[in-house]
Design an enzyme around this catalytic site. Structure first.
Site, PDB file in Angstrom:
ATOM      1  N   HIS A 131      28.446  50.334 -40.845  1.00 18.11           N
ATOM      2  CA  HIS A 131      28.909  49.189 -40.054  1.00 18.11           C
ATOM      3  C   HIS A 131      27.993  47.980 -40.124  1.00 18.11           C
ATOM      4  CE1 HIS A 131      32.140  51.310 -37.793  1.00 18.11           C
ATOM      5  NE2 HIS A 131      31.365  52.365 -38.007  1.00 18.11           N
ATOM      6  N   LYS A 139      31.466  38.080 -27.852  1.00 20.89           N
ATOM      7  CA  LYS A 139      30.891  39.114 -28.716  1.00 20.89           C
ATOM      8  C   LYS A 139      29.465  39.340 -28.252  1.00 20.89           C
ATOM      9  CE  LYS A 139      31.885  36.266 -32.154  1.00 20.89           C
ATOM     10  NZ  LYS A 139      32.578  37.072 -33.146  1.00 20.89           N
ATOM     11  N   ARG A 140      28.787  40.362 -28.798  1.00 15.77           N
ATOM     12  CA  ARG A 140      27.374  40.515 -28.454  1.00 15.77           C
ATOM     13  C   ARG A 140      26.609  39.253 -28.804  1.00 15.77           C
ATOM     14  NH1 ARG A 140      25.376  45.603 -26.426  1.00 15.77           N
ATOM     15  NH2 ARG A 140      23.303  44.730 -26.777  1.00 15.77           N
ATOM     16  N   LYS A 182      25.232  35.990 -35.194  1.00 14.74           N
ATOM     17  CA  LYS A 182      26.572  35.567 -34.758  1.00 14.74           C
ATOM     18  C   LYS A 182      26.597  34.081 -34.393  1.00 14.74           C
ATOM     19  CE  LYS A 182      27.659  40.203 -32.976  1.00 14.74           C
ATOM     20  NZ  LYS A 182      28.890  40.642 -33.653  1.00 14.74           N
ATOM     21  N   THR A 192      35.981  42.418 -35.079  1.00 16.03           N
ATOM     22  CA  THR A 192      37.309  42.881 -34.676  1.00 16.03           C
ATOM     23  C   THR A 192      37.865  41.961 -33.589  1.00 16.03           C
ATOM     24  OG1 THR A 192      36.163  44.460 -33.246  1.00 16.03           O
ATOM     25  CG2 THR A 192      37.094  45.324 -35.292  1.00 16.03           C
ATOM     26  N   LYS A 216      41.758  40.404 -32.722  1.00 13.90           N
ATOM     27  CA  LYS A 216      42.409  40.401 -31.398  1.00 13.90           C
ATOM     28  C   LYS A 216      42.843  38.988 -31.034  1.00 13.90           C
ATOM     29  CE  LYS A 216      39.288  44.133 -30.314  1.00 13.90           C
ATOM     30  NZ  LYS A 216      37.930  44.471 -29.848  1.00 13.90           N
TER      31      LYS A 216
HETATM   32  C1  26W Z   1      20.405  50.824 -32.318  1.00 13.59           C
HETATM   33  C2  26W Z   1      20.974  51.125 -33.591  1.00 13.59           C
HETATM   34  C3  26W Z   1      22.279  50.528 -33.855  1.00 13.59           C
HETATM   35  C4  26W Z   1      22.476  49.945 -35.054  1.00 13.59           C
HETATM   36  C5  26W Z   1      23.696  49.437 -35.369  1.00 13.59           C
HETATM   37  C6  26W Z   1      23.304  50.593 -32.932  1.00 13.59           C
HETATM   38  C7  26W Z   1      24.538  50.075 -33.240  1.00 13.59           C
HETATM   39  C8  26W Z   1      24.729  49.492 -34.475  1.00 13.59           C
HETATM   40  C9  26W Z   1      26.104  49.028 -34.864  1.00 13.59           C
HETATM   41  C10 26W Z   1      26.260  49.141 -36.344  1.00 13.59           C
HETATM   42  C11 26W Z   1      26.456  47.698 -34.341  1.00 13.59           C
HETATM   43  C12 26W Z   1      27.919  47.383 -34.457  1.00 13.59           C
HETATM   44  O1  26W Z   1      28.619  47.508 -33.495  1.00 13.59           O
HETATM   45  N1  26W Z   1      28.382  46.922 -35.618  1.00 13.59           N
HETATM   46  C13 26W Z   1      29.686  46.288 -35.709  1.00 13.59           C
HETATM   47  O2  26W Z   1      30.661  47.243 -36.078  1.00 13.59           O
HETATM   48  C14 26W Z   1      31.958  46.666 -36.015  1.00 13.59           C
HETATM   49  C15 26W Z   1      32.955  47.745 -36.296  1.00 13.59           C
HETATM   50  O3  26W Z   1      32.916  48.113 -37.638  1.00 13.59           O
HETATM   51  C16 26W Z   1      32.083  45.497 -36.956  1.00 13.59           C
HETATM   52  O4  26W Z   1      33.332  44.899 -36.779  1.00 13.59           O
HETATM   53  C17 26W Z   1      30.984  44.474 -36.697  1.00 13.59           C
HETATM   54  O5  26W Z   1      31.020  43.455 -37.657  1.00 13.59           O
HETATM   55  C18 26W Z   1      29.636  45.157 -36.702  1.00 13.59           C
HETATM   56  O6  26W Z   1      28.609  44.252 -36.328  1.00 13.59           O
END
Ligand code: 26W
Length: 864
Positions: free
Chosen positions: A407, A598-599, A604, A706, A710
Site C-alpha cells: 500500500h 484524509k490523513r 498529501k 480512495t 468516493k
Molecule cells: C505504522 C506502519 C504503517 C505503514 C503504512 C501503517 C500503515 C501504513 C499504510 C500503508 C498507510 C495507508 O493507509 N496507506 C494507504 O492505503 C490506501 C489503500 O490502498 C491507499 O489508497 C493510499 O494511497 C495509501 O496511502
C-alpha cells in the site's frame, strides 16, 4: 543467533502424522448446528407471536421486545442509545440466522475461503448499513418514528468502530462488504482494540488527542466466542535438538503464553443471504500466568502480569507511514496472526478428509500490507516444527497460501524490525528467516552470479546501520502474488521498489486498482442522490455500479441538471449545519465547497492548499472588489500524535482560517472550516456535499487514494495531480471533466535528479515569496513568534521534500480554472453528473472480483 542449549541426550518430539494435525476433535454442538441445515431464514424472527406480516409492525414489536427483555427499559425512559441498541438487536436477530446458515453451507461443502489478515478495520457505523443490506431500512425508520423517535438522532447514538488509521483500514472494510455482497466465502481477521484511533479536538488550533474507548458500553453487533479461544507463545529461547537420525528438531521453550478471545462481527452482504464474519482477537493472560506468581506469594504481581497480557490488544497504533519499531506492535502482529492461523487450522482439520495435502486448496490468505507478514513465518514454524514436514513441502504449502498487497512506496513506511528485537520476541521465527534468506541468496546467485549488490538488495536482512528484518522482502518471497493498488503504483513498485524480485519471479507482481463500496459511499451516505438515480435507471446500480453509465444521457438535460444540483445544495445545507455546530463558522450553501479530507501528511500536501488560500486572501486584501467565486475550504484530518510538522500544519490552517473567517474586509468570500475528529461517519456527511475534491499529493507518493473515488462518485470534480488512482479517474471521466495540474512522476524524478532548489522558486515568484514570508511572520499569531516555524522551515531550509513550491503556480492557475468553471452552472452540473456516471470502475465489487479471479481463484457460493 540465539543462545543454544544442546542437551546431552538427544530428545525427539513424537513425529506427528504428516497429514493430520493433533487438533481438538470437532465440537459436536457445532457440527450439530451445521448438519441438518434447512432454509429456515426468518421464521422465528419475522413472525413473532401475535404480530402481522407488516414489516414495520414486525420491526416495532421486535424493538419493543428488546427494549424490555434485553435492556430492561420502559419506553418512556429509554435513551437514544437504548433505542439504537434495541433496533440494532432487532436487525441482528435476522442477520444471525443468515450468518448461521452461511457458515453451515460453507462448512458442509468444505468450500475454499479467503481470509483477509489486517491490523486495521475502519468499519464506522453498522446500523444504517445493516438495515439497508437486509432491506429493513424503511421498516425501522417507520417503526422508530411511530414510537415517537427521531431516526437520525437514534442513528447518531452509534459510536464509530474506528479500528484503523486511514485508507488501508477503510479499504479492508469496503472489501468485507463486497465479499459478502458477491457471496464469496470470506473471513476477516484482526485485533479487537479496546481503544481505536484517538479522538481529535482542537484547542487554540492545536490538535489534542483523547482516547477512543469505543467499547465502553458494549457493542450490540458483536458476539464473543470463548469456545474458540486460542493460545499463543512468545519470547523464550530455542533449544537445538537433533533426532536419532541427526535431523534438526528445534524446541521453542520457556515461552510466555497469551490467550486470544475471538469477537465476531457479522458482515451482511447487500441484497443476498450471505453473512460473513469479521473475527477480532482480544488478548487475555492465561491462568498459568496467575498461578506461578500466586504460588510464590505474589498475588499483586500476578494481577499486574495479567494486566500486561491484556495490554496487547489495548490500543491501535495511531501511526500511518512511519513505523516506530515498538516491541508491543510486533507482539500485536504476531498475536493476531498466530491466533488466526490456529483458528484456520481448527476449521480445516475438523472436516473429515482434509489434510495438509489440500490445505492451500481450501485456504487463501491475503496480507493487508506487511503488518501481518509474520504469518508466513508462523505457518512455516507449524509445518516444520509441529508437523515435522520437510522444508520444500512446507514452503510450497506456505507460498501457495499467502498473497500480499503493498500500500505504499514511502521508504519510512516499509516495516523493518531490528534483528535483536525479533530474536527476543520470536527467536524461532528469526531462525526461519535466516533459512528462507539462505535460499533466496542462492536463487539470486544463480540468476546473477557473483553480483553482491543484487544480494544486498534482495536480502531479508538489512545490514546497513542496525541489522533489521525487511518485512516487505519477506512478504514478496513468501507469497505467490504481490499486488499494488493502482496502475501507476504497481508500475512504480516494479520499477523502483522491487525491480530485482520482478526479474526473479516473473508474473508475481500484478495490479488491483482499489475500490469503494457503493452501498456505504452512495446508497447510505447520499440518500437524496441515490433516490434520484434509482428513479431514473432503477436500483441495479447498487450491485452493479457500471450501470451508472445510464446517467450519461442526462448530463446535458437541463431538468436533470437542476435536480442534481438541488440535491447537492440540500446536502451542502446539511453540512453547513454541521460546520456551524462543530466549528462555529457560518457558511453559505451557495459557495463552492472545496474539500480536502484524509490523513494529515506532508506528501498529501494540505499545506499546498493552505498556500493557495493565503494567496486568495492576500489578493482580496489588496483588492476587496476582486471577483472570486465564494468558497468554503473544508478540511478534516488527523495527524499522528508524534508527527510535529503535520500538527503544525493543522494549527496553521486553524489559525489562519479563523482570521480569514472573521475578516470583514473580504466580505465573507472565503471561509475555512477544519472539522475536528475526522472519521467514517463524518466522511459520510462531508462527501455528498463536496463540489471540489482535493487530491494534490506529490506525483508518485499516493499509492492510490480512495477518498478521490468516493468524492467523484458523489458528483465532486477532482483537482489533482497525476498520482495514484487519479490517473485512472481521469481515464474514466475524461480529461475535460477533471482539473489536472502539476508535475508528473517523471518530472518529479527529473527535478530531483537535477537538484531541487525551493529557494529559486521563492526568489522568482513574488506572490509566493510574500505568502511564505507571511507564514513565517507573527501576523497570524501576534506575540507568538515562529508559531508555524516547523512548516515554514520545511518549505525553505528543509528543502521542501514534497515540492510544494514547485507545484504552487500550476496549482493556483488550475484553481483559477475551477473558479471560472463554477460560474457556468450548467457546465459544472454536466461535469459533475458525468463524474457520477463514469466512475463505476471504482466499485470495490470490481476490485474483489479481480482478486478472486486472479489471486484467490475463489468462486462465489450463493446461500440458498
Ligand atoms: C505504522 C506502519 C504503517 C505503514 C503504512 C501503517 C500503515 C501504513 C499504510 C500503508 C498507510 C495507508 O493507509 N496507506 C494507504 O492505503 C490506501 C489503500 O490502498 C491507499 O489508497 C493510499 O494511497 C495509501 O496511502
Amino acid at each position: 543467533m540465539p543462545p543454544v542449549v544442546k542437551p546431552s541426550t538427544p530428545r525427539v518430539s513424537e513425529p506427528a502424522q504428516p497429514s493430520r494435525l493433533p487438533l481438538p476433535a470437532a465440537n459436536p454442538a457445532e457440527l450439530a448446528s451445521t448438519a441438518p441445515f434447512a432454509p429456515l431464514i426468518y421464521t422465528a424472527i419475522h413472525h413473532p407471536k401475535g404480530s402481522t406480516d407488516n414489516p414495520t409492525e414486525v420491526m416495532r414489536s421486535l424493538i419493543q421486545r428488546h427494549l424490555v427483555s434485553t435492556l430492561a427499559r420502559h419506553t418512556g425512559s429509554a435513551t437514544p442509545r437504548d433505542w439504537w441498541v434495541a433496533t440494532s438487536l432487532a436487525v441482528r436477530d435476522g442477520i444471525h440466522e443468515r450468518m448461521i446458515a452461511t457458515q453451515a453451507v460453507h462448512n458442509i461443502h468444505n468450500v475454499r475461503r479467503v481470509y483477509y489478515f489486517s491490523l486495521e478495520y475502519l468499519i464506522g457505523r453498522l446500523f444504517g448499513n445493516n438495515l439497508l443490506a437486509t432491506g429493513q431500512y424503511e421498516a425501522a425508520k417507520e417503526a422508530l418514528e411511530s414510537l415517537g423517535q427521531d431516526f437520525e438522532h437514534i442513528r447518531d447514538a452509534e459510536v464509530d468502530m474506528g479500528l484503523g488509521n486511514g485508507g488501508l483500514g477503510r479499504l479492508a472494510a469496503c472489501f468485507l462488504d463486497s465479499l459478502a455482497t458477491l457471496d464469496y466465502p470470506a473471513l476477516g481477521y484482526g485485533i479487537y482494540y479496546e481503544f481505536g484511533l484517538f479522538k481529535q479536538a482542537f484547542i487554540n488550533g492545536h490538535q489534542m488527542e483523547h482516547p477512543d474507548n469505543w467499547i465502553l458500553f458494549g457493542d450490540p453487533w458483536e458476539v464473543v466466542r470463548p469456545e474458540y479461544t486460542q493460545q499463543v507463545q512468545l519470547y523464550g529461547r530455542v533449544e537445538n535438538v537433533f533426532d536419532d537420525r541427526g535431523n534438526y528438531r528445534p524446541r521453542w521453550v520457556d515461552t510466555k503464553t497469551l490467550l486470544g478471545v475471538p469477537h465476531d462481527i457479522p458482515i451482511a452482504g447487500y441484497g443476498t443471504e450471505t453473512v460473513n464474519l469479521l473475527r477480532l482477537w482480544s488478548s487475555k493472560a492465561t491462568e498459568d500466568f496467575d498461578l506461578a506468581a500466586f504460588n510464590s506469594g505474589g498475588y499483586v504481581e500476578a494481577v499486574r502480569e495479567k494486566a500486561v497480557g491484556e495490554t496487547v490488544s489495548k490500543v491501535l497504533y495511531p501511526n500511518d507511514k512511519t513505523e516506530n519499531g515498538k516491541e508491543l506492535r510486533l507482539v500485536q502482529q504476531y498475536f493476531f496472526v498466530a491466533c488466526s492461523l490456529r483458528d484456520i487450522l481448527r476449521r480445516h482439520f475438523r472436516t473429515p478428509g482434509n489434510s495438509w495435502d489440500n490445505f492451500a486448496e481450501k485456504v487463501s490468505v491475503q496480507l493487508n500490507d506487511t503488518h501481518p507478514a509474520v504469518a508466513i513465518l508462523e505457518l512455516m514454524r507449524i509445518l516444520l516444527d509441529e508437523q515435522n514436514i520437510a522444508w520444500e513441502t512446507a514452503w510450497d504449502v506456505t507460498t501457495r497460501t499467502f498473497a500480499y498487497t503493498n500500500h505504499t512506496l514511502l521508504p519510512e513506511a516499509l516495516e523493518k524490525w531490528s534483528v535483536a528485537l525479533f530474536q527476543r520476541v520470536l527467536p524461532r521465527h528469526l531462525q526461519i528467516i535466516y533459512d528462507i534468506n539462505a535460499r533466496v541468496m542462492h536463487a539470486v546467485e544463480i540468476q546473477w552470479p557473483g553480483d553482491n549488490e543484487k544480494k544486498r538488495v534482495c536480502s531479508l536482512i538489512d545490514e546497513s546501520g542496525g541489522k533489521g528484518v525487511r518485512m516487505a522482502n519477506l512478504a514478496v518471497v513468501g507469497c505467490h502474488a504481490v499486488n499494488g493498488v493502482a496502475e501507476l503504483h504497481t508500475a512504480l513498485l516494479k520499477k523502483h521498489l522491487f525491480p530485482e524480485f520482478d526479474l526473479l519471479y516473473p508474473g508475481k507482481f500484478q495490479n488491483k486498482t482499489n475500490g469503494i463500496t457503493p452501498r456505504r459511499w452512495l446508497l447510505k451516505s447520499n440518500p437524496r442522490l441515490s433516490a434520484m438515480i434509482t428513479g431514473r435507471i432503477g436500483d441495479g446500480w447498487i450491485r452493479d455500479l457500471d450501470l451508472l453509465r445510464g446517467l450519461e444521457k442526462f448530463a446535458g438535460d437541463a431538468e436533470f441538471q437542476s435536480e442534481f444540483m438541488a440535491i447537492k445544495r440540500a446536502n451542502k445545507a446539511d453540512l453547513a449545519a454541521v460546520i456551524k455546530s462543530e466549528c462555529g463558522v457560518d457558511v453559505s450553501p451557495d459557495a463552492l465547497f472545496d474539500v480536502q479530507i484524509k490523513r494529515l501528511h506532508e506528501y498529501k500536501r494540505q499545506h499546498l492548499n493552505l498556500l493557495h488560500i493565503m494567496a486568495l486572501y492576500r489578493r482580496l486584501l489588496q483588492n476587496p472588489g476582486l471577483d472570486v467565486v465564494p468558497r468554503v475550504f473544508i478540511f478534516a484530518a488527523k495527524a499522528a500524535p508524534g508527527y510535529d510538522l503535520a500538527k503544525n500544519i493543522i494549527r496553521a490552517i486553524n489559525v489562519i482560517g479563523a482570521r480569514i473567517n472573521t475578516d470583514a474586509r473580504i466580505g465573507g468570500k472565503l471561509k475555512v472550516a477544519f472539522l475536528p475528529n475526522y472519521r467514517v461517519s463524518l466522511a459520510e456527511k462531508i462527501i455528498p456535499a463536496a463540489d471540489l475534491s482535493e487530491q494534490i499529493s506529490t506525483a508518485g507518493k499516493e499509492a492510490s487514494g480512495t477518498g478521490n473515488m468516493k468524492l467523484a462518485l458523489n458528483g465532486a470534480l477532482t483537482i489533482g495531480t497525476l498520482d495514484g488512482a487519479n490517473v485512472e479517474i481521469r481515464e474514466e471521466v475524461g480529461d475535460e471533466n477533471i482539473f489536472i495540474f502539476g508535475m508528473t512522476v517523471d518530472e518529479v524524478e527529473a527535478l530531483r535528479a537535477k537538484g531541487y532548489k525551493p529557494w529559486d522558486l521563492y526568489h522568482h515568484d513574488e506572490e509566493l515569496r510574500a505568502i511564505v514570508d507571511w507564514l513565517g511572520s507573527d501576523y497570524f499569531t501576534p506575540g507568538e513568534h515562529g508559531a508555524f516555524g516547523a512548516l515554514h522551515g520545511s518549505l525553505l531550509h528543509g528543502g521542501d521534500p514534497f515540492m510544494v513550491l514547485a507545484d504552487f503556480r500550476a496549482y493556483c492557475d488550475c484553481q483559477a480554472k475551477v473558479d471560472r468553471a463554477y460560474r457556468d452552472t450548467a457546465g459544472w452540473a454536466r461535469m459533475a453528473i458525468l463524474n457520477t456516471a463514469r466512475v463505476g470502475k471504482f466499485s470495490s465489487d470490481r476490485t474483489i472480483r479481480e482478486y478472486a479471479n486472479d489471486i484467490w481463484k475463489l468462486s462465489p457460493v450463493p446461500i440458498r
